[in-house]
Enzyme design. Sequence first.
Site, PDB file in Angstrom:
ATOM      1  N   CYS A 190     -21.372  -7.222  17.306  1.00  0.00           N
ATOM      2  CA  CYS A 190     -21.757  -8.446  16.606  1.00  0.00           C
ATOM      3  C   CYS A 190     -21.367  -8.401  15.135  1.00  0.00           C
ATOM      4  CB  CYS A 190     -23.260  -8.688  16.741  1.00  0.00           C
ATOM      5  SG  CYS A 190     -24.251  -7.213  16.452  1.00  0.00           S
TER       6      CYS A 190
ATOM      7  N   GLU B 216     -30.363 -13.146  17.752  1.00  0.00           N
ATOM      8  CA  GLU B 216     -29.117 -12.839  17.049  1.00  0.00           C
ATOM      9  C   GLU B 216     -27.990 -13.395  17.898  1.00  0.00           C
ATOM     10  OE1 GLU B 216     -26.114  -9.429  16.935  1.00  0.00           O
ATOM     11  OE2 GLU B 216     -28.040  -8.598  16.302  1.00  0.00           O
TER      12      GLU B 216
END
Length: 501
Positions: free
Chosen positions: A297, A260
């Site tokens: 994020c 990620e």
Amino acid sequence: MLHGGHFISGIWLEGSTTFPNMPVEGAADEFAVGLPEHVEAAAVAAEEAFSSYSRTSRAERAAFLRAIAEEIEARGDEITEIGTRETGLPDVRLEGERGRTTGQLRLFADHIEKGDYLDRRHDVALPRRTPLPRPDLRMMQLPVGPVAVFGASNFPLAFSVAGGDTASALAAGCPVVVKGHSAHPGTSEIVAQAIEAAIKSCSMHPGVFSLVQGGTREAGQALVQHKLIRAVGFTGSLFGGRALFDLCAARPDPIPFFGELGSVNPMFLMPAALKDRSAEIARGWATSLTMGAGQFCTNPGVAVVVAGEEAEHFAQRAQGALSETGAQTMLTEGIAQAYQDGREQMAGSAGVEELLGSRSEPRTAMPNLYRTTGAEWLANPNLGEEVFGPLGLIVEVEGLEEMLAVAHSLRGQLTCTIHMDKADEKAASSLLPILVRKAGRILANGFPTGVEVSDAMVHGGPYPASTNFGHTSVGTLAIRRWLRPVCFQNMPEQVLPADLQ
């Protein structure tokens, strides 16, 4: 008590060189630097553990996961104390993250006990079928082997030593080698001590879990290239993740890299919603944008609006709400400097207007807000790069057509959000087919900084949000990253794995 070393195959090992942690205040502690020799020992131990751990029953693994959760809770105060010193995160944030960590361990325990994740299939033999008979075919998902996990800087618990990657890999039946993040080595060690206690109480093979501390990039590179590692879980920067991804792909036997990497998580404010709820949306955006100093994020860094009077009101209200937030401590001085660099790059971009500017002291961040046009956004791809911190960009488009063009221009995202009222549903219906190709999670009238750990959650998306768009790093589907389907043909019942008998 801190050992300051690596935990490998049930033993705490010292290192020949050390590095200090970076506490917000107080004296630093020293920790052993991870080297290729430590990776070698951890990977060999994980491979030795795989033969027995992969054959444990689902009930045994579930009990192990629950034991880890209990041992983490038993060390709750100790984890919070060192976690706040190392990261600057407040007590309440770390306590909440600890609850999420233990919760997802128990969630995976429940998940594997049900057995649905095995995806068991059976095509019975058809010996009399013409023109050719069909053999007996049985299929199920089996663990891939030792897994490497990289701790994340912004989630010292939920995405680190015993976080979602580790929990899902252990649930699948895969031993784990964790590369600790150098921003919070003390926090990592206390959590590793909790796992050590669970290994002993559940009589698991000591190689089922190892922690190799950070300090340099050398250990991380050696880990993804080690021949015994069969898959990698990573949460971090686009630059670092892409480098490791390339190493995985360049191996003689390439392995999957589930990384990620980055996302700006754009929000699209439809006209009726902007007119009716601009103050509410602006306040919510400011809260989401500055939560945890913007170090998420899923931080919604971009708001796309149709230019006009309502857009101007929204910008003023967002500016006012953001100006109420003072300086916040960031995870490391390096992250704080990267935020300042991103702020300066945004402020210096052609066609970008500064609505709220600030400069911060080392290791702190203050909100910044900028505005540009849809045309400038489409002409300058750099405006779509993630700035990790509390920075927002308003993109004013001329109408729905240009809003759709902005959506088409997006790179892969973790999330996209549509703020809409009833009158906006037709326009939103034309936007949605574009966004589903851009992100793993699409929200309506919300903010993406809260990620529910559940069966239906998807935390991933097309590159560069993640390196494998077919999977998620949050939720029970995350277990599928560490499994592979195996078909057994005409295999006698008593020879089959227990879960297929």
